[in-house]
Design an enzyme around this catalytic site. Structure first.
Site, mmCIF file in Angstrom:
data_model
loop_
_atom_site.group_PDB
_atom_site.id
_atom_site.type_symbol
_atom_site.label_atom_id
_atom_site.label_comp_id
_atom_site.label_asym_id
_atom_site.label_seq_id
_atom_site.Cartn_x
_atom_site.Cartn_y
_atom_site.Cartn_z
ATOM 1 C CG HIS A 257 -2.130 0.882 0.966
ATOM 2 N ND1 HIS A 257 -2.115 2.233 1.198
ATOM 3 C CD2 HIS A 257 -3.344 0.582 0.452
ATOM 4 C CE1 HIS A 257 -3.284 2.728 0.830
ATOM 5 N NE2 HIS A 257 -4.055 1.754 0.382
ATOM 6 C CG ASP A 308 -8.285 -4.719 -3.763
ATOM 7 O OD1 ASP A 308 -9.521 -4.660 -3.764
ATOM 8 O OD2 ASP A 308 -7.550 -3.816 -4.182
HETATM 9 N N1 ACO Z 1 4.230 -7.454 -4.655
HETATM 10 C C1 ACO Z 1 5.569 -7.437 -4.776
HETATM 11 N N2 ACO Z 1 6.305 -6.331 -4.554
HETATM 12 C C2 ACO Z 1 5.647 -5.212 -4.191
HETATM 13 C C3 ACO Z 1 4.254 -5.177 -4.034
HETATM 14 C C4 ACO Z 1 3.531 -6.354 -4.296
HETATM 15 N N3 ACO Z 1 2.194 -6.387 -4.177
HETATM 16 N N4 ACO Z 1 3.873 -3.946 -3.656
HETATM 17 C C5 ACO Z 1 4.992 -3.215 -3.579
HETATM 18 N N5 ACO Z 1 6.069 -4.002 -3.894
HETATM 19 C C6 ACO Z 1 7.464 -3.572 -3.935
HETATM 20 C C7 ACO Z 1 7.763 -2.971 -5.302
HETATM 21 O O1 ACO Z 1 8.158 -3.909 -6.247
HETATM 22 C C8 ACO Z 1 8.812 -1.952 -4.963
HETATM 23 O O2 ACO Z 1 10.019 -2.618 -4.803
HETATM 24 P P1 ACO Z 1 11.397 -1.964 -5.316
HETATM 25 O O3 ACO Z 1 11.532 -0.700 -4.520
HETATM 26 O O4 ACO Z 1 12.408 -3.012 -5.008
HETATM 27 O O5 ACO Z 1 11.226 -1.710 -6.769
HETATM 28 C C9 ACO Z 1 8.382 -1.443 -3.588
HETATM 29 O O6 ACO Z 1 7.647 -2.526 -2.996
HETATM 30 C C10 ACO Z 1 7.502 -0.202 -3.661
HETATM 31 O O7 ACO Z 1 6.397 -0.497 -4.510
HETATM 32 P P2 ACO Z 1 5.642 0.553 -5.412
HETATM 33 O O8 ACO Z 1 4.883 -0.176 -6.471
HETATM 34 O O9 ACO Z 1 6.588 1.632 -5.863
HETATM 35 O O10 ACO Z 1 4.675 1.179 -4.321
HETATM 36 P P3 ACO Z 1 3.475 2.146 -4.617
HETATM 37 O O11 ACO Z 1 3.234 2.885 -3.375
HETATM 38 O O12 ACO Z 1 3.705 2.918 -5.846
HETATM 39 O O13 ACO Z 1 2.280 1.132 -4.952
HETATM 40 C C11 ACO Z 1 0.594 -0.464 -4.728
HETATM 41 C C12 ACO Z 1 1.321 0.715 -4.064
HETATM 42 C C13 ACO Z 1 0.146 -0.057 -6.134
HETATM 43 C C14 ACO Z 1 -0.631 -0.790 -3.921
HETATM 44 C C15 ACO Z 1 1.551 -1.682 -4.795
HETATM 45 O O14 ACO Z 1 1.835 -2.119 -3.494
HETATM 46 C C16 ACO Z 1 0.993 -2.801 -5.650
HETATM 47 O O15 ACO Z 1 1.173 -2.796 -6.865
HETATM 48 N N6 ACO Z 1 0.261 -3.784 -5.037
HETATM 49 C C17 ACO Z 1 -0.350 -4.848 -5.805
HETATM 50 C C18 ACO Z 1 -1.662 -4.362 -6.414
HETATM 51 C C19 ACO Z 1 -2.726 -4.156 -5.375
HETATM 52 O O16 ACO Z 1 -2.944 -4.979 -4.509
HETATM 53 N N7 ACO Z 1 -3.458 -3.031 -5.500
HETATM 54 C C20 ACO Z 1 -4.552 -2.696 -4.589
HETATM 55 C C21 ACO Z 1 -4.150 -1.592 -3.658
HETATM 56 S S1 ACO Z 1 -5.417 -1.223 -2.512
HETATM 57 C C22 ACO Z 1 -6.570 -0.443 -3.424
HETATM 58 O O17 ACO Z 1 -6.288 0.324 -4.298
HETATM 59 C C23 ACO Z 1 -7.942 -0.717 -3.180
#
Ligand code: ACO
Length: 371
Positions: A257, A308
């Protein structure tokens, strides 16, 4: 100029609708844990829109208004019947239907408080009628309209399945609706606010928000979680599946998140609901797989489940088709979108940030015949 990828850490507006402070989520100052445990979804909608909890009489009148506004016009159901069912994702159907609602509303472009309230009620009531109607039409069944003596949660399940749900299912679904109602300046809410800040109408704001919600990094994640669970399909394959995903640097849907650091407060309610429903249905496979995934992802990556993750197994246990998971998110979140749209209109200024230009400069135009 402040530059941050994905606007991380940027405070883009003031709002009194909901807050996330120190990993605690509140709607209008009420802790979402209390609302999830004790309130009806209709009460939460009222709270979000009118900034206070309703009395019993106000709630009864509000419920009636919602039920009276839920009928879909004949033209809309005729349009749904003509959609290409094989290729239509229900979120695309929902976007199309919501934008077309504006064409049947004489006051669609009227943005006075009174007109906006009437639109808000219609949108809140009709989104669930549209989702349920589409789900039935694509199975060759007649759409159903809500019953006056059922709650919002029970009515949706009734309109979907044609049967009045048992109390456990109704309570679980009500809780899921409460937990999804609002969430500060998430991507779809921001989209809605950007849209109406141009003084565009509420239907446009909700259609834009639906588009943002559909994406897998936002509301579309719940459907992807179920797809992933289906692909794994056996608790013994969870660990190898995750190790492969970690190795390939793939995102695990339903985890992580932008704002919460110590976990999404909504996830624990959904985890417990998933457990309870697994007990009721006797099918505990999805819950057990989810629990194992949570343990491994937490240990290996330090990532925690978001709203989710467990909502996928909850909706599955309620017998809901997987491509309806994100539309169900929308039938709840429209309440929050509306509250934010009303707040935006109350104190509006165009939302227009800047971009840091990194493209080519000082290019010379060459006529087409010389290129
Ligand atoms: N699985 C694996 N790695 C992850 C995940 C994940 N679900 N979430 C974050 N990370 C890692 C990233 O790969 C990144 O690693 P790095 O720095 O080594 O490249 C780091 O954690 C930061 O991740 P970002 O994607 O930059 O974080 P951001 O704050 O932009 O994204 C998000 C948040 C979109 C929710 C992300 O965690 C994600 O893609 N989760 C999966 C999709 C999801 O479940 N979305 C629903 C969110 S809740 C909602 O909207 C209702």
């Amino acid at each position: 100029m402040l530059k941050t990828k994905g606007l991380e850490g940027v405070v883009a507006t003031t709002s009194s609708v909901s807050s996330i402070i120190d990993d605690v989520l509140t709607y209008r100052g009420f802790n979402v844990d209390d609302l999830a445990n004790y309130s009806d979804f209709e009460e939460v909608i009222y709270l979000l829109w009118f900034k206070r909890l309703p009395t019993s009489q106000q709630l009864a009148e509000f419920r009636n208004e919602l039920i009276e506004s839920a009928s879909l016009n004949r033209e809309l159901t005729a349009m749904i019947e003509k959609l290409p069912i094989e290729n239509a994702h229900p979120m695309s159907v929902l976007m199309t239907c919501v934008s077309s609602l504006a064409m049947y509303d004489a006051e669609a472009d009227e943005i006075s408080q009174e007109a906006n309230y009437r639109k808000a009620i219609r949108l809140q009531a009709q989104l669930s009628s549209i989702v349920a109607a589409y789900a039935r039409i694509r199975e060759g069944k007649e759409p159903l309209m809500p019953k006056s003596d059922l709650s919002f949660a029970a009515n949706f399940l009734y309109m979907l399945n044609g049967e009045i749900p048992d109390k456990t299912s109704e309570r679980a679904f009500n809780k899921a609706l409460v937990l999804h109602a609002d969430h500060e300046l998430n991507a779809s809410t921001f989209t809605a606010r950007v849209c109406v800040a141009t003084l565009s109408d509420m239907y446009s704001g909700i259609t834009a928000a639906l588009g943002a919600l559909k994406g897998p990094l936002h509301g579309g994640a719940n459907e992807r979680v179920m797809k992933m669970l289906n692909e794994i399909n056996d608790i013994d394959y969870v660990e190898p599946y995750l190790q492969r995903s970690f190795k390939n640097k793939e995102k695990i849907m339903g985890f992580g998140h932008r704002v919460y650091k110590d976990g999404d407060p909504r996830a624990k309610h959904l985890r417990e609901m998933s457990r309870q429903l697994a007990e009721v249905t006797g099918e505990d496979k999805w819950y057990n797989m989810s629990l194992t995934m949570e343990q491994i992802v937490r240990k290996e990556k330090g990532l925690l489940p978001n709203v989710d993750f467990y909502s996928a197994s909850v909706y599955h246990s309620l017998g809901i088709q997987h491509d309806l998971f994100t539309p169900i998110f929308a039938i709840s979140r429209v309440s929050g979108w509306v509250a934010h749209i009303l707040e935006q209109y109350e104190n509006n200024r165009l939302i227009r940030p800047r971009a840091d230009y990194v493209g080519a400069k000082h290019q010379t135009y060459i006529p087409i015949n010389l290129r």
